[in-house]
Scaffold this active site. Structure first.
Site, PDB file in Angstrom:
ATOM      1  N   SER A  85       0.801  -1.223   0.000  1.00  0.00           N
ATOM      2  CA  SER A  85       0.000   0.000   0.000  1.00  0.00           C
ATOM      3  C   SER A  85       0.833   1.271   0.000  1.00  0.00           C
ATOM      4  O   SER A  85       2.057   1.246  -0.069  1.00  0.00           O
ATOM      5  CB  SER A  85      -0.967   0.037   1.186  1.00  0.00           C
ATOM      6  OG  SER A  85      -0.237   0.135   2.392  1.00  0.00           O
ATOM      7  N   TYR A 136      -3.387   0.761  -2.708  1.00  0.00           N
ATOM      8  CA  TYR A 136      -4.483   1.303  -1.909  1.00  0.00           C
ATOM      9  C   TYR A 136      -3.899   2.146  -0.778  1.00  0.00           C
ATOM     10  O   TYR A 136      -2.736   1.993  -0.403  1.00  0.00           O
ATOM     11  CB  TYR A 136      -5.384   0.191  -1.368  1.00  0.00           C
ATOM     12  CG  TYR A 136      -4.658  -0.813  -0.508  1.00  0.00           C
ATOM     13  CD1 TYR A 136      -4.574  -0.647   0.881  1.00  0.00           C
ATOM     14  CD2 TYR A 136      -4.043  -1.922  -1.073  1.00  0.00           C
ATOM     15  CE1 TYR A 136      -3.895  -1.562   1.670  1.00  0.00           C
ATOM     16  CE2 TYR A 136      -3.361  -2.832  -0.292  1.00  0.00           C
ATOM     17  CZ  TYR A 136      -3.293  -2.650   1.076  1.00  0.00           C
ATOM     18  OH  TYR A 136      -2.615  -3.543   1.861  1.00  0.00           O
TER      19      TYR A 136
END
Length: 136
Positions: free
Chosen positions: A25, A58
């Protein structure tokens, strides 16, 4: 019909860390997340201005809160280095009915990732509605 649009963008943020051993991420400070209307686990595209790398990942919030953190984690840490400038973009689908009220968020930051300005369009950019009305 639905169309894909840029929902928000953090323009030329400076990468503050890269952690290859983290699960994955991009870690962002909470001020940047709020300004760009990003939620935890929301998909983003990251573009490295310095080396041209592009990746999708993300968002997770920084445990340091409003710190200016922009840290690429996991495999992404191999593509982006601390000190690189990146553009972080999120996208959404907008229906034709929603288009007239749609406004993206463009977050401009300084060299410490402090927010300088939040705009609803890029400088010199014409929205879809302006282009359509000019052609009629």
């Amino acid at each position: 019909m639905f169309r894909h649009f840029c929902k928000s963008k953090i323009h030329r943020a400076v990468v503050t860390g890269a952690d290859i051993n983290y699960v994955g991420s991009i870690t962002l400070c909470t001020d940047l997340m709020k300004a760009a209307d990003l939620l935890p686990y929301e998909k983003v595209q990251v573009v490295d201005v310095d080396n041209g790398a592009r990746l999708e990942t993300y968002v997770i919030p920084s445990p340091n809160g409003a710190s200016g953190d922009v840290c690429l984690n996991g495999a992404a840490a191999r593509l982006v280095a601390p000190g690189d400038k990146v553009i972080i973009m999120s996208y959404c689908m907008v229906s034709e009915d929603e288009l007239s009220n749609f406004k993206p968020k463009v977050v401009f930051v300084d060299e410490h990732n402090a927010i300088v300005k939040v705009a609803e369009e890029e400088p010199g950019f014409k929205t879809h509605l302006q282009i359509v009305s000019e052609s009629n």
